[in-house]
Enzyme design. Structure first.
Site, mmCIF file in Angstrom:
data_model
loop_
_atom_site.group_PDB
_atom_site.id
_atom_site.type_symbol
_atom_site.label_atom_id
_atom_site.label_comp_id
_atom_site.label_asym_id
_atom_site.label_seq_id
_atom_site.Cartn_x
_atom_site.Cartn_y
_atom_site.Cartn_z
ATOM 1 N N THR A 152 0.852 -1.190 0.000
ATOM 2 C CA THR A 152 0.000 0.000 0.000
ATOM 3 C C THR A 152 0.888 1.240 0.000
ATOM 4 O O THR A 152 1.744 1.396 0.863
ATOM 5 C CB THR A 152 -0.947 0.029 1.219
ATOM 6 O OG1 THR A 152 -0.203 -0.168 2.418
ATOM 7 C CG2 THR A 152 -2.019 -1.046 1.113
ATOM 8 N N ARG A 178 -10.647 7.831 -8.542
ATOM 9 C CA ARG A 178 -11.043 7.826 -7.133
ATOM 10 C C ARG A 178 -11.741 9.152 -6.815
ATOM 11 O O ARG A 178 -11.097 10.190 -6.677
ATOM 12 C CB ARG A 178 -9.809 7.650 -6.243
ATOM 13 C CG ARG A 178 -8.902 6.544 -6.767
ATOM 14 C CD ARG A 178 -8.465 5.552 -5.769
ATOM 15 N NE ARG A 178 -7.705 4.518 -6.464
ATOM 16 C CZ ARG A 178 -6.375 4.387 -6.417
ATOM 17 N NH1 ARG A 178 -5.663 5.189 -5.643
ATOM 18 N NH2 ARG A 178 -5.768 3.427 -7.083
ATOM 19 N N HIS A 186 -7.602 -4.829 -6.667
ATOM 20 C CA HIS A 186 -6.910 -3.669 -6.086
ATOM 21 C C HIS A 186 -7.778 -3.018 -4.998
ATOM 22 O O HIS A 186 -7.786 -1.812 -4.817
ATOM 23 C CB HIS A 186 -6.605 -2.650 -7.190
ATOM 24 C CG HIS A 186 -5.316 -1.895 -7.028
ATOM 25 N ND1 HIS A 186 -4.212 -2.129 -7.809
ATOM 26 C CD2 HIS A 186 -4.954 -0.888 -6.188
ATOM 27 C CE1 HIS A 186 -3.242 -1.279 -7.465
ATOM 28 N NE2 HIS A 186 -3.666 -0.521 -6.473
#
Ligand SMILES: Cc1cc2nc3c(=O)[nH]c(=O)nc-3n(C[C@H](O)[C@H](O)[C@H](O)COP(=O)(O)O)c2cc1C
Length: 406
Positions: A82, A168, A278
């Site tokens: 991450t 996003r 993901h």
């Protein structure tokens, strides 16, 4: 002294992370792409699968240990890669690496880490893998590969579901940028999280250390822009074969959802794959990884290690994937939430909670060893649907032996 109860589940750690972080930082960790359909679907798909207890079975001696790539793991769990973990806690990557090492499981360092490879390599005895991006400038990727070898990283995970950055929306709406830019509204959120602000002020704002050492990142304002500029959308199987020739240790391909990709990976001599969307951060609408897992297991389960991630929040979730034939499960947000709430020790506690939950699942399912978790111990819930959930094909229908047979 805080009078808040200690977190007893990953959900508790998420609540604690939401309290600890300014909104735009929490949203960066917590959010997914687009409408977050896949983010929700990852959870819904795991929730649809129910466990079948099988007492009485002698489960007096139980172990969750496995061997992966010739080395022992105390449980089939890996902390996945991450980026920008340093935004959750100072030296966050090192904290994750140490907690994994103390637990006896591997930690995968991201190419988008907020620490140098040297700093993570210096975290002690633990097992460390490196997640490699294939950048437009292949020399950079090859340099990182060489560096990983020199620093003793044991395995390489090449992430391939990043041809372009995911959209996003939380980040876009929040104006999440690097370095952080504090508008008056965001300053209010910062003021409401003084402990985080103080920690960041002391440690310095997090940067993408690995990438900043290789690229001039100044012209990019957001992580999405950094990724757009540097990641190579022309990556193909030839590139994977090229890396296979240059990395002799375990090589794993991350971000697969189509079993045909698994077959290709096996043909190229890869050692493992990560069935993954993901964590719902790339292609909104992508199928849940757990729903595709059985097809991978029947296609290539005997040829390479099958790891899976996306949506796993408990040892019970992990038991479901193991019963379906996964070799191990990678976690992303589960340990990030813990990191944000209390650094290395909190991550260690979160992993202990996951281990305890997995142990309970094994005991109740009559599985003293991980290999005893079998598809016959699973059923699809007859009341399948969450209100907002789209219907999906029975994920197990492609298996030669239907795991949910009565
Ligand atoms: C904040 C954040 C940053 C991530 N950064 C990377 C990365 O740099 N490289 C990568 O391969 N995957 C990255 N991922 C994806 C994770 O490795 C993993 O696939 C995903 O988190 C699994 O879903 P989960 O969070 O529901 O466990 C990231 C995920 C999150 C939440």
């Amino acid at each position: 002294m805080s009078n808040k109860p200690d977190p007893a589940s990953i959900a508790d750690f998420r609540t604690a992370a939401r309290r600890a972080l300014p909104k735009m930082v929490f949203d960066f960790f917590d959010g997914g792409a687009g409408s977050e359909l896949t983010l929700r679907e990852n959870r819904a798909a795991l929730d649809r699968i129910r466990l079948v207890g099988s007492a009485p079975v002698d489960v007096g001696h139980r172990s969750s240990a496995i061997t992966l790539f010739g080395k022992p793991l105390t449980m089939p769990v890996i902390i996945g890669p991450t980026g920008l973990a340093g935004a959750a806690w100072p030296a966050g990557d090192q904290a994750l690496a140490r907690a994994a090492g103390r637990t006896g499981i591997p930690f995968v360092m991201s190419s988008a880490a907020s620490a140098t490879m040297e700093a993570v390599a210096a975290t002690g005895e633990g097992r460390r893998w490196f997640q490699l991006y294939l950048f437009r400038d292949r020399e950079v990727s090859l340099r990182l590969l060489k560096h990983a070898e020199t620093l003793g990283f044991e395995a390489i995970e090449i992430t391939v579901d990043n041809a372009v950055p995911g959209r996003r929306l939380r980040d876009a709406r929040n104006g999440f940028s690097l370095p952080f830019r504090w508008t008056p509204r965001k300053l209010l959120s910062l003021a409401a999280h003084p402990a985080w602000a103080l920690r960041m002020a002391r440690a310095g704002a997090p940067r993408l250390e690995v990438m900043a050492a290789e690229f001039d990142l100044k012209s990019a304002r957001t992580i999405a822009e950094v990724m757009e500029q540097q990641l190579d959308p022309t990556v193909s199987w030839d590139d994977i074969a090229f890396i296979r020739d240059r990395w002799k240790g375990p090589l794993i391909l991350k971000g697969l959802l189509d079993p045909k990709q698994g077959i290709r990976a096996a043909e190229l001599g890869l050692d493992g794959i990560v069935v993954s969307n993901h964590g719902g951060r790339q292609l909104d609408g992508a199928v849940a990884s757990i729903d595709m897992l059985p097809e991978f297991v029947s296609a290539v389960g005997s040829k390479l290690a099958i790891l899976v991630d996306s949506g796993f929040r408990s040892g019970t979730d992990i038991a479901k994937a193991l019963a379906l034939g996964a070799t191990a499960v990678q976690v992303g947000r589960a340990t990030l939430y813990a990191l944000a709430s209390g650094g290395e020790d909190a991550v260690f506690r979160a992993l202990a909670i996951i281990a305890a939950e997995l142990d309970v699942a094994q005991a109740m399912m009559g599985a003293p060893a991980i290999a005893d978790l079998r598809p016959s111990g699973l059923r699809l819930s007859p009341r399948l649907m969450h209100a907002e959930q789209v219907p999906v094909r029975d994920p197990m229908s492609s298996r030669s032996q239907p795991p949910f047979a009565a």
